[in-house]
Design a protein around this motif. Structure first.
Motif, PDB file in Angstrom:
ATOM      1  N   PRO A  28       0.795  -1.202  -0.144  1.00  0.00           N
ATOM      2  CA  PRO A  28       0.006   0.164  -0.037  1.00  0.00           C
ATOM      3  C   PRO A  28       0.891   1.093  -0.095  1.00  0.00           C
ATOM      4  CG  PRO A  28      -0.194  -0.886   2.300  1.00  0.00           C
ATOM      5  CD  PRO A  28       0.623  -2.073   1.333  1.00  0.00           C
ATOM      6  N   LEU A  29       0.413   2.167  -0.544  1.00  0.00           N
ATOM      7  CA  LEU A  29       1.022   3.626  -0.502  1.00  0.00           C
ATOM      8  C   LEU A  29       1.524   4.035   0.715  1.00  0.00           C
ATOM      9  CD1 LEU A  29       1.942   5.754  -2.590  1.00  0.00           C
ATOM     10  CD2 LEU A  29      -0.279   6.783  -2.249  1.00  0.00           C
ATOM     11  N   ARG A  30       0.811   3.781   1.830  1.00  0.00           N
ATOM     12  CA  ARG A  30       1.433   4.337   3.271  1.00  0.00           C
ATOM     13  C   ARG A  30       2.621   3.614   3.534  1.00  0.00           C
ATOM     14  NH1 ARG A  30       0.348   0.074   6.827  1.00  0.00           N
ATOM     15  NH2 ARG A  30      -1.327  -1.261   6.171  1.00  0.00           N
ATOM     16  N   THR A  55       0.472  10.577   2.809  1.00  0.00           N
ATOM     17  CA  THR A  55      -0.086   9.496   2.541  1.00  0.00           C
ATOM     18  C   THR A  55       1.033   8.223   2.488  1.00  0.00           C
ATOM     19  OG1 THR A  55      -1.805  10.408   1.183  1.00  0.00           O
ATOM     20  CG2 THR A  55      -1.555   7.901   1.043  1.00  0.00           C
ATOM     21  N   GLU A  73      -1.832  -2.026  -8.986  1.00  0.00           N
ATOM     22  CA  GLU A  73      -2.598  -1.550  -7.709  1.00  0.00           C
ATOM     23  C   GLU A  73      -1.868  -0.182  -6.995  1.00  0.00           C
ATOM     24  OE1 GLU A  73      -3.445  -5.806  -8.774  1.00  0.00           O
ATOM     25  OE2 GLU A  73      -1.445  -4.690  -8.239  1.00  0.00           O
ATOM     26  N   LEU A  74      -0.564  -0.532  -6.773  1.00  0.00           N
ATOM     27  CA  LEU A  74      -0.079   0.827  -6.262  1.00  0.00           C
ATOM     28  C   LEU A  74      -0.024   1.929  -7.155  1.00  0.00           C
ATOM     29  CD1 LEU A  74       1.417   1.808  -3.809  1.00  0.00           C
ATOM     30  CD2 LEU A  74       3.749   0.954  -4.966  1.00  0.00           C
ATOM     31  N   GLY A 131      -2.320   2.660  -9.321  1.00  0.00           N
ATOM     32  CA  GLY A 131      -3.482   3.215  -8.945  1.00  0.00           C
ATOM     33  C   GLY A 131      -4.072   3.817  -7.746  1.00  0.00           C
ATOM     34  N   GLU A 132      -3.413   3.340  -6.814  1.00  0.00           N
ATOM     35  CA  GLU A 132      -3.498   4.218  -5.504  1.00  0.00           C
ATOM     36  C   GLU A 132      -2.706   5.555  -5.412  1.00  0.00           C
ATOM     37  OE1 GLU A 132      -2.884   3.613  -0.650  1.00  0.00           O
ATOM     38  OE2 GLU A 132      -2.143   2.041  -2.013  1.00  0.00           O
ATOM     39  N   LEU A 133      -1.442   5.548  -6.106  1.00  0.00           N
ATOM     40  CA  LEU A 133      -0.747   6.767  -6.219  1.00  0.00           C
ATOM     41  C   LEU A 133      -1.448   7.711  -7.162  1.00  0.00           C
ATOM     42  CD1 LEU A 133       1.734   8.447  -5.838  1.00  0.00           C
ATOM     43  CD2 LEU A 133       2.583   7.387  -8.151  1.00  0.00           C
ATOM     44  N   THR A 161      -4.786   8.096  -7.548  1.00  0.00           N
ATOM     45  CA  THR A 161      -5.947   8.724  -6.953  1.00  0.00           C
ATOM     46  C   THR A 161      -5.543   9.592  -5.931  1.00  0.00           C
ATOM     47  OG1 THR A 161      -7.050   6.349  -7.029  1.00  0.00           O
ATOM     48  CG2 THR A 161      -7.609   7.919  -5.273  1.00  0.00           C
ATOM     49  N   VAL A 162      -4.595   9.464  -5.353  1.00  0.00           N
ATOM     50  CA  VAL A 162      -3.770  10.520  -4.241  1.00  0.00           C
ATOM     51  C   VAL A 162      -3.346  11.680  -4.971  1.00  0.00           C
ATOM     52  CG1 VAL A 162      -2.071  10.948  -2.637  1.00  0.00           C
ATOM     53  CG2 VAL A 162      -3.282   8.758  -2.406  1.00  0.00           C
ATOM     54  N   ASP A 195     -11.032  10.971  -3.407  1.00  0.00           N
ATOM     55  CA  ASP A 195     -11.153  10.146  -1.937  1.00  0.00           C
ATOM     56  C   ASP A 195     -11.070   8.696  -2.243  1.00  0.00           C
ATOM     57  OD1 ASP A 195     -11.601  12.495  -0.620  1.00  0.00           O
ATOM     58  OD2 ASP A 195     -13.853  12.487  -0.875  1.00  0.00           O
TER      59      ASP A 195
END
Length: 273
Positions: free
Chosen positions: A158-160, A189, A260-261, A263-265, A267-268, A273
């Motif tokens: 996860p990005l965190r 994040t 997946e990562l 996509g999260e990046l 989004t941020v 949200d």
């Protein structure tokens, strides 16, 4: 088509050209400074080292593949004009010295970057860091390597938990407010952000797992072409912020060790949200 041209031959040329440019870096390291360079634009330097390194790299390519085309940073033509002349032949994409400002300040974060595109797709890439003697290379379907050992991106996370590379839009300061918003959201994040000053090296680090993700607002094709092959062959992904594939025109570049990562990046970065 790449196989018909001899993928091994293309890779050997890319590696030799990148090494030839890096040999010029080593020749001039510590001897050429900011006062010896000229500015193409604000804080965008070109030195005799850039020009000599490009000449060394292009000499290798032209000797081995005289019928191919060239797209090089220190050309007299803008990138759009160079691309407008592209007639579909294999295209060599060369950054003779990525991280010129670092080089001029004796900061070791600089390198040469050489890639070749066949039928519009980068199939071979090589990056050489003269300061550290590190060499990365990759070829489509063959894998990505550093100093002869296969490399791969980090495990999807996860990005965190991710270490994210970036570059500042210092050539396009009108993008700074937008970028600073992205920077704040990613910093809040992710586990950390790093800015070294050489996108080609950042992408090599992403390929070897030293970075988990990367984004930059504006990159030129010679900044990312070799890194695209490295990251792709190491198991990672690069794309535009809208998720589309990279072309050879200047623009934003985002990457990660997994879809997946990424996509999260994205989004941020977009503030969704």
């Amino acid at each position: 088509m790449a196989a018909d041209l001899g993928l091994d031959s293309l890779l050997a040329t890319a590696r030799e050209a990148a090494d030839a440019a890096a040999s010029i870096h080593r020749r001039d390291a510590g001897k050429v400074g900011v006062t010896d360079a000229s500015e193409k634009a604000r804080a965008d330097y070109v030195s005799a080292t850039d020009l000599d390194a490009q000449a060394a790299a292009l000499a290798v390519i032209e000797r081995k593949h005289p019928d191919h085309m060239l797209l090089a940073e220190e050309s007299d033509e803008p990138v759009e004009q160079q691309l407008a002349r592209w007639d579909g032949r294999p295209l060599w994409i060369v950054d003779p010295l990525d991280g010129t400002a670092n080089f001029l300040h004796s900061n070791p974060q600089y390198c040469s970057s050489v890639a070749v595109a066949v039928e519009g797709r980068p199939v071979v890439g090589a990056v050489t860091c003269g300061a550290s003697a590190e060499r990365w290379w990759a070829a489509e379907g063959v894998g990505a390597f550093k100093d002869g050992r296969r490399i791969s991106v980090s495990s999807a996370a996860p990005l965190r938990n991710a270490m994210v590379g970036t570059g500042f839009p210092f050539k396009s300061l009108d993008l700074l407010p937008e970028y600073l918003g992205e920077f704040e959201r990613v910093l809040r994040t992710a586990s950390g952000i790093r800015r070294a000053g050489s996108a080609a090296l950042d992408l090599a680090y992403l390929a070897q797992g030293s970075l988990d993700a990367f984004w930059e607002k504006i990159l030129m094709p010679w900044d990312f072409a070799a890194g695209l092959v490295l990251v792709r062959e190491a198991g990672g992904v690069l794309a535009r912020p809208d998720g589309s594939d990279l072309d050879f025109y200047p623009g934003p570049v985002c990457g990660a060790s997994s879809a997946e990562l990424l996509g999260e990046l994205l989004t941020v970065i977009a503030g969704r949200d």
